[in-house]
Design an enzyme around this catalytic site. Structure first.
Site, PDB file in Angstrom:
ATOM      1  N   VAL A 168       0.823  -1.088  -0.012  1.00 31.60           N
ATOM      2  CA  VAL A 168      -0.066   0.149  -0.284  1.00 31.60           C
ATOM      3  C   VAL A 168       1.006   1.191   0.615  1.00 31.60           C
ATOM      4  O   VAL A 168       0.938   2.210  -0.392  1.00 31.60           O
ATOM      5  CB  VAL A 168      -1.057   0.259   1.018  1.00 31.60           C
ATOM      6  CG1 VAL A 168      -1.489   1.371   1.315  1.00 31.60           C
ATOM      7  CG2 VAL A 168      -2.101  -1.090   1.083  1.00 31.60           C
ATOM      8  N   ASP A 169       2.063   1.386   0.808  1.00 33.46           N
ATOM      9  CA  ASP A 169       2.862   2.279   0.910  1.00 33.46           C
ATOM     10  C   ASP A 169       3.918   3.125  -0.875  1.00 33.46           C
ATOM     11  O   ASP A 169       3.708   3.686  -1.162  1.00 33.46           O
ATOM     12  CB  ASP A 169       3.799   2.630   2.127  1.00 33.46           C
ATOM     13  CG  ASP A 169       3.654   2.573   2.905  1.00 33.46           C
ATOM     14  OD1 ASP A 169       2.648   3.098   3.462  1.00 33.46           O
ATOM     15  OD2 ASP A 169       4.114   2.211   3.930  1.00 33.46           O
ATOM     16  N   LEU A 170       3.834   1.305  -1.651  1.00 33.42           N
ATOM     17  CA  LEU A 170       4.602   1.550  -2.449  1.00 33.42           C
ATOM     18  C   LEU A 170       3.310   2.520  -3.747  1.00 33.42           C
ATOM     19  O   LEU A 170       3.881   2.890  -4.389  1.00 33.42           O
ATOM     20  CB  LEU A 170       4.833   0.362  -2.780  1.00 33.42           C
ATOM     21  CG  LEU A 170       6.215   0.066  -2.124  1.00 33.42           C
ATOM     22  CD1 LEU A 170       6.981  -1.346  -2.441  1.00 33.42           C
ATOM     23  CD2 LEU A 170       7.377   0.615  -2.187  1.00 33.42           C
ATOM     24  N   ALA A 173       3.425   5.444  -3.466  1.00 32.50           N
ATOM     25  CA  ALA A 173       3.793   6.511  -3.709  1.00 32.50           C
ATOM     26  C   ALA A 173       4.115   6.904  -4.706  1.00 32.50           C
ATOM     27  O   ALA A 173       4.616   7.897  -5.400  1.00 32.50           O
ATOM     28  CB  ALA A 173       5.250   5.581  -3.667  1.00 32.50           C
TER      29      ALA A 173
END
Length: 380
Positions: A168-170, A173
């Site tokens: 999810v972070d990626l 990003a």
């Protein structure tokens, strides 16, 4: 070679993974990135080890190459003034502080845009900046859980599972980079900057694709299916003599080719298997038939034969084998960043008109502090 963001300045006020990764990708495209960290501790991922690498953890190194580091305490008058000068000169600001936390320092979006109306100010939040979401902590694992991803990951009837990387972070990003580039194009046309916001939950929901679409179309809540696909069969891992083979049959022609490779061409026209809808309805019986045939040889041997016949298939690789495959295919998956530091992932896009900036090593905490302070106090 001129890169598209050459001459632009990114003030990276973010921490952990989503924001720092977005800043790395902007650095790859030519921007100068100045990472602002807390004195003494720095980005908390510096301590997220083992494993360790370079001057900190391998986790930190994965998201912080090609940056300059300066340590500033926003509660200190002098450091706060330097931080303001930095964001006031920046073309892009990236931050992931708790909503409202930067306001008292004059570093929030409204304050910075008032002083620097051309800036693209990117906020990354967990659950948005309004209402209840503004107070909720945004961590990838938490968002995978409450955002539905864990409910469709894992074995049927088993414990929900997170994805094996902070996906999810990626995703956020990449959404942040998209938003920043769109806002820069808008600035080029209008002269005006803007505030863009990326919420981890929004990035995840937008990436649920067919699973969310299926629910919206039918009201049926998807569930974990292991390695199977809800709408296609066989699209799963199948057991061979020595291990598992990933088979991704997307149409009837590929299924017929699969059956020929397995030595049972008649299976392609058998009742219940001739169409994709039939194969989905009878996937358990189909698995038994296929695995009986696959037991005759090893997964790697089957993969070679299937690929030669146009059937999407492959072994289930470890990360070491995945990197070896990418190298064999000429994709150059890793790039050196400097002595004493491990190689890092390569910028994932190839451009015909330019090459990404060769990366430099992730910085030690405040490694460029003196240089950046001199620049902020002496440059016009």
């Amino acid at each position: 070679m001129t890169r598209p963001l050459e001459g632009m300045l990114v003030a990276d006020l973010s921490r952990v993974l989503a924001g720092p990764t977005a800043a790395v990708m902007l650095a790859d495209l030519g921007a100068r990135v100045v990472k602002v960290e807390r004195p003494g501790a720095g980005d908390e991922t510096r301590g997220w080890g083992p494993p360790w690498a370079g001057s900190s953890s391998s986790y930190f190194e994965a998201a912080n190459r090609s940056k300059q580091s300066i340590a500033l305490d926003f509660a200190d008058d002098g450091d706060r003034a330097l931080a303001r000068r930095l964001v006031d000169r920046a073309d892009i600001v990236i931050e992931n502080y708790r909503t409202g936390a930067l306001r008292r320092f004059g570093l929030d979006a409204a304050s910075v845009l008032a002083r620097n109306p051309g800036v693209v100010y990117c906020s990354i939040t967990g659950f948005g900046s309004r209402g209840e979401g503004a107070t909720m902590p945004g961590y990838d694992f938490l968002v995978q859980a409450v955002g539905g991803l864990m409910s469709i990951t894992g074995d049927p009837g088993g414990e929900p599972r997170k994805v094996g990387v902070a996906m999810v972070d990626l995703l956020a990003a990449k959404d942040a980079v998209m938003a920043v580039l769109a806002a820069l194009l808008h600035r080029a046309r209008t002269g005006s900057g803007q505030h863009v916001e990326v919420a981890l939950l929004s990035s995840l929901i937008a990436s649920l694709a067919n699973q969310a679409s299926g629910y919206l179309a039918t009201g049926h809540v998807p569930h974990a299916m292991g390695n199977r696909h809800p709408s296609i069969a066989p699209y799963e891992t199948l057991r061979c003599r020595d291990g598992m083979l990933a088979v991704a049959v997307g149409n009837d022609q590929q299924f017929a080719a699969l059956c020929r490779v397995l030595g049972d061409a008649e299976l392609a026209g058998a009742p219940g298997f001739a169409t994709n809808a039939g194969r989905v309805a009878n996937r358990d019986a189909l698995q038994v038939r296929l695995e009986r045939l696959l037991a005759a040889d090893d997964a790697a041997a089957w993969a070679r034969r299937m690929l030669a016949a146009g059937v999407p298939a492959g072994t289930v690789n470890g990360i070491d084998e995945a990197l070896s495959l990418a190298r064999r295919l000429g994709l150059d998956p890793t790039v050196p960043v400097g002595p004493g530091h491990p190689d890092q992932w390569t910028h994932p896009v190839r451009y015909s008109a330019f090459a990404p900036v060769p990366p430099s090593a992730p910085p030690a905490l405040d490694e460029h502090g003196d240089e950046v302070r001199r620049w902020l106090t002496t440059d016009a």
